[in-house]
Scaffold this motif. Structure first.
Motif, PDB file in Angstrom:
ATOM      1  N   MET A  78       0.748  -1.128  -0.111  1.00 39.71           N
ATOM      2  CA  MET A  78      -0.038  -0.087   0.098  1.00 39.71           C
ATOM      3  C   MET A  78       0.808   1.404   0.143  1.00 39.71           C
ATOM      4  SD  MET A  78      -3.243  -0.899  -0.028  1.00 39.71           S
ATOM      5  CE  MET A  78      -2.405  -2.070  -1.495  1.00 39.71           C
ATOM      6  N   TYR A  79       1.986   1.132   0.512  1.00 39.84           N
ATOM      7  CA  TYR A  79       3.137   2.397   0.582  1.00 39.84           C
ATOM      8  C   TYR A  79       3.278   2.491  -0.822  1.00 39.84           C
ATOM      9  CZ  TYR A  79       7.029   5.064   1.874  1.00 39.84           C
ATOM     10  OH  TYR A  79       7.954   6.420   2.197  1.00 39.84           O
ATOM     11  N   ASN A  80       3.699   1.532  -1.496  1.00 39.56           N
ATOM     12  CA  ASN A  80       4.456   1.866  -2.847  1.00 39.56           C
ATOM     13  C   ASN A  80       3.107   2.199  -3.908  1.00 39.56           C
ATOM     14  OD1 ASN A  80       6.619   0.564  -2.085  1.00 39.56           O
ATOM     15  ND2 ASN A  80       6.490  -1.230  -3.176  1.00 39.56           N
ATOM     16  N   LEU A  81       1.923   1.451  -3.722  1.00 37.80           N
ATOM     17  CA  LEU A  81       0.909   1.980  -4.343  1.00 37.80           C
ATOM     18  C   LEU A  81       0.444   3.429  -4.058  1.00 37.80           C
ATOM     19  CD1 LEU A  81      -1.758   1.364  -6.014  1.00 37.80           C
ATOM     20  CD2 LEU A  81      -2.667   0.819  -4.064  1.00 37.80           C
ATOM     21  N   MET A  82       0.434   4.002  -2.838  1.00 41.31           N
ATOM     22  CA  MET A  82       0.332   5.441  -2.685  1.00 41.31           C
ATOM     23  C   MET A  82       1.311   6.154  -3.309  1.00 41.31           C
ATOM     24  SD  MET A  82      -0.632   7.275   1.142  1.00 41.31           S
ATOM     25  CE  MET A  82      -0.596   9.175   0.845  1.00 41.31           C
ATOM     26  N   ASN A  83       2.373   5.985  -3.278  1.00 44.15           N
ATOM     27  CA  ASN A  83       3.556   6.737  -3.805  1.00 44.15           C
ATOM     28  C   ASN A  83       3.206   6.749  -5.549  1.00 44.15           C
ATOM     29  OD1 ASN A  83       4.608   7.357  -1.433  1.00 44.15           O
ATOM     30  ND2 ASN A  83       6.150   5.758  -1.535  1.00 44.15           N
ATOM     31  N   LEU A  85       0.444   6.156  -7.052  1.00 47.14           N
ATOM     32  CA  LEU A  85      -0.552   7.045  -7.539  1.00 47.14           C
ATOM     33  C   LEU A  85      -0.438   8.425  -7.260  1.00 47.14           C
ATOM     34  CD1 LEU A  85      -3.544   4.876  -5.959  1.00 47.14           C
ATOM     35  CD2 LEU A  85      -2.458   5.040  -8.330  1.00 47.14           C
ATOM     36  N   ASN A  86       0.438   9.025  -6.475  1.00 48.65           N
ATOM     37  CA  ASN A  86       0.965  10.347  -6.000  1.00 48.65           C
ATOM     38  C   ASN A  86       1.691  10.683  -7.123  1.00 48.65           C
ATOM     39  OD1 ASN A  86      -0.541  12.049  -4.087  1.00 48.65           O
ATOM     40  ND2 ASN A  86       0.829  10.990  -2.493  1.00 48.65           N
ATOM     41  N   ASP A  87       2.695  10.117  -7.632  1.00 53.51           N
ATOM     42  CA  ASP A  87       3.563  10.363  -8.764  1.00 53.51           C
ATOM     43  C   ASP A  87       2.991  10.587 -10.038  1.00 53.51           C
ATOM     44  OD1 ASP A  87       5.578  10.509  -6.831  1.00 53.51           O
ATOM     45  OD2 ASP A  87       6.596   8.658  -7.408  1.00 53.51           O
ATOM     46  N   ASN A  88       1.449   9.940 -10.301  1.00 52.03           N
ATOM     47  CA  ASN A  88       0.759   9.984 -11.609  1.00 52.03           C
ATOM     48  C   ASN A  88      -0.247  10.442 -11.648  1.00 52.03           C
ATOM     49  OD1 ASN A  88       2.749   7.888 -13.286  1.00 52.03           O
ATOM     50  ND2 ASN A  88       2.804   7.094 -11.187  1.00 52.03           N
ATOM     51  N   ILE A  89      -0.695  10.983 -10.648  1.00 54.13           N
ATOM     52  CA  ILE A  89      -1.995  11.979 -10.671  1.00 54.13           C
ATOM     53  C   ILE A  89      -1.828  13.294  -9.988  1.00 54.13           C
ATOM     54  CG2 ILE A  89      -3.645   9.716 -10.999  1.00 54.13           C
ATOM     55  CD1 ILE A  89      -4.604  10.721  -8.164  1.00 54.13           C
ATOM     56  N   GLY A  90      -2.485  14.107 -10.343  1.00 54.32           N
ATOM     57  CA  GLY A  90      -2.649  15.530  -9.976  1.00 54.32           C
ATOM     58  C   GLY A  90      -3.751  15.867  -9.175  1.00 54.32           C
ATOM     59  N   TYR A  91      -3.935  17.032  -8.337  1.00 53.61           N
ATOM     60  CA  TYR A  91      -5.057  17.546  -7.806  1.00 53.61           C
ATOM     61  C   TYR A  91      -5.742  18.514  -8.419  1.00 53.61           C
ATOM     62  CZ  TYR A  91      -8.216  19.574  -4.305  1.00 53.61           C
ATOM     63  OH  TYR A  91      -9.220  19.968  -3.625  1.00 53.61           O
ATOM     64  N   GLY A  92      -6.994  18.268  -8.665  1.00 52.23           N
ATOM     65  CA  GLY A  92      -7.866  19.197  -9.310  1.00 52.23           C
ATOM     66  C   GLY A  92      -8.941  19.636  -8.333  1.00 52.23           C
TER      67      GLY A  92
END
Length: 189
Positions: A78-83, A85-92
């Protein structure tokens, strides 16, 4: 026979897959690492915006759980997954759900609701329970507003998984919770 037919080479991908399947209990894409999530099945169900059985989500989740290094625990996956996703999507910034998990991934950005859909869909696709948290929060900018994030179950503990800031990591979010509204299986807005 006489043992003369000895295999003196090892195909690396075969070996790596065997190790992976042994570590995950024999199910490719499983991030439970033997944890028994009996009683938490309701947090594994796909919903209209948490499309955990979608092929794109499953592919994203499997890639994400191994991002950086091979995990040895549900927390590591889950730590890897969260990193990832954070590296590949931005905030809108917008209100409520607009894209859902698949749309957020395809769009490359989402608000807190849609980012939570993406995190929960990926976690659920890997066999890890994910739920939504809705609260009134204060951000480092001073903004106070309603906010949604994910929590994922690693072993016996729920960890915060908030994708709205690159400063967040599994178990930590930069915003301060002022008032907790509710936790949900499915986000109602």
């Amino acid at each position: 026979g006489k043992g003369l037919q000895i295999r003196d080479w090892l195909y690396v991908e075969d070996h790596a897959r065997a190790l992976y399947l042994a570590a995950t209990g024999g199910v490719p894409g499983d991030a439970t690492f033997g944890n028994d999530f009996t009683g938490f099945e309701k947090y594994l169900v796909p919903t209209a915006n948490c499309q955990s059985t979608n092929a794109t989500i499953i592919s994203v989740a499997k890639t994400g759980m191994n991002y950086g290094s091979a995990p040895s625990s549900t927390y590591g996956a889950m730590y890897n997954l969260m990193n990832y996703l954070n590296d590949n999507i931005g905030y809108g910034y917008y209100y409520d759900t607009y894209y859902g998990a698949v749309g957020t991934w395809n769009n490359g950005e989402g608000n807190c609701c849609d980012s939570a859909h993406l995190m929960n869909a990926c976690a659920r696709s890997l066999g890890v329970p994910g739920r939504y948290v809705h609260a009134y929060c204060r951000f480092s900018s001073g903004l106070e507003t309603g906010h949604v994030w994910s929590e994922v179950l690693c072993g016996n503990e729920w960890y915060t998984a908030d994708l709205v800031s690159d400063y967040n990591y599994l178990g930590y979010k930069t915003s301060t919770t002022l008032s907790l509204y509710n936790r949900y299986i499915e986000l109602p807005f």
